[in-house]
Design an enzyme around this catalytic site. Sequence first.
Site, short mmCIF file in Angstrom:
data_model
loop_
_atom_site.label_atom_id
_atom_site.label_comp_id
_atom_site.label_asym_id
_atom_site.label_seq_id
_atom_site.Cartn_x
_atom_site.Cartn_y
_atom_site.Cartn_z
N CYS A 249 33.23 7.91 62.62
CA CYS A 249 33.00 9.43 62.48
C CYS A 249 32.20 10.10 63.01
CB CYS A 249 33.36 9.76 60.93
SG CYS A 249 31.88 9.41 59.96
N HIS B 126 30.44 10.78 55.37
CA HIS B 126 31.58 11.41 56.45
C HIS B 126 31.39 12.67 57.07
CE1 HIS B 126 35.15 11.50 58.33
NE2 HIS B 126 35.79 12.28 57.94
N ASP C 244 38.95 17.12 62.26
CA ASP C 244 38.17 15.63 62.12
C ASP C 244 39.29 14.85 62.89
OD1 ASP C 244 37.37 13.70 60.88
OD2 ASP C 244 37.89 13.93 58.96
#
Length: 269
Positions: free
Chosen positions: A65, A104, A121
């Site tokens: 991420c 995250h 995202d």
Amino acid sequence: MDAYLDRIGWQGGRRPVLETLRGIHLAHALSLPFENLDAVSGRAPSLAPADLLAKMIHGRRGGYCYEHNTLLRLALQALGFGVTQLAGRVVVGADTPESRPRTHTMLRVAVPGEPEPYLADVGFGAVGALLLPVPLVTGEESEGAGRRHRLVPLPHEGPLELWELQAYDRRAREWAGQYAFTLEPFAASDLEVFNWYVSTSPRSPFTRRPYLQRTTAERHLSLDGARLTETRPDGTATERKLTDETEARRVAAEEFGIDVPSGLTLLGG
């Protein structure tokens, strides 16, 4: 920018409008794989722009991420979007959001002329992850690229509203939480700390075994240790276990588009 857009196959416009955001987000999600091989190797991946370009754009590698969403942030900012880095708590398998740290990262994107910002995202690395950005509005369902998402408010004691991103599970026919977050902005220095912990701590799942993910228009592939799972858009899934290192490296190269670094053993011997 040219190298990035070529890598993800985006040939559309470059003006900071919603169509560009949606197109680049989807192209990125369908082109660049998710992987944690640096963490499995015992080192924190660099988030420096030049290193991200060398690894993910010019090399046959992916990232997790922090790498994916840092790369997307840099591209969107260069195109004229207003982008804020956010951080959230993964709630998959958690008793409460507070039982997990903020490990995250995702993006709040302001689109010129649009009344609401968007949640972007491209680095969640799961079968129900966002393929398209969604408006940062609670109670509104968003459907696109074969997936459904919604944002719901969660009760908590903090001063900022807490939101949970949920994905619709077609097989179970129910909504499932992915992560919870507020709109508090986080700086690149914050991400460096998160990145170091997630990639080096023995308590982090990313340091224990490989996680590879690849999404295409036809399927989602995941490799969790030796378990290879293929999920179709309707939610049906097939699973098999890889038998040896030669097969694992071939699958990584041919199915995920990842060249495994020399010296790294995918299946742990």
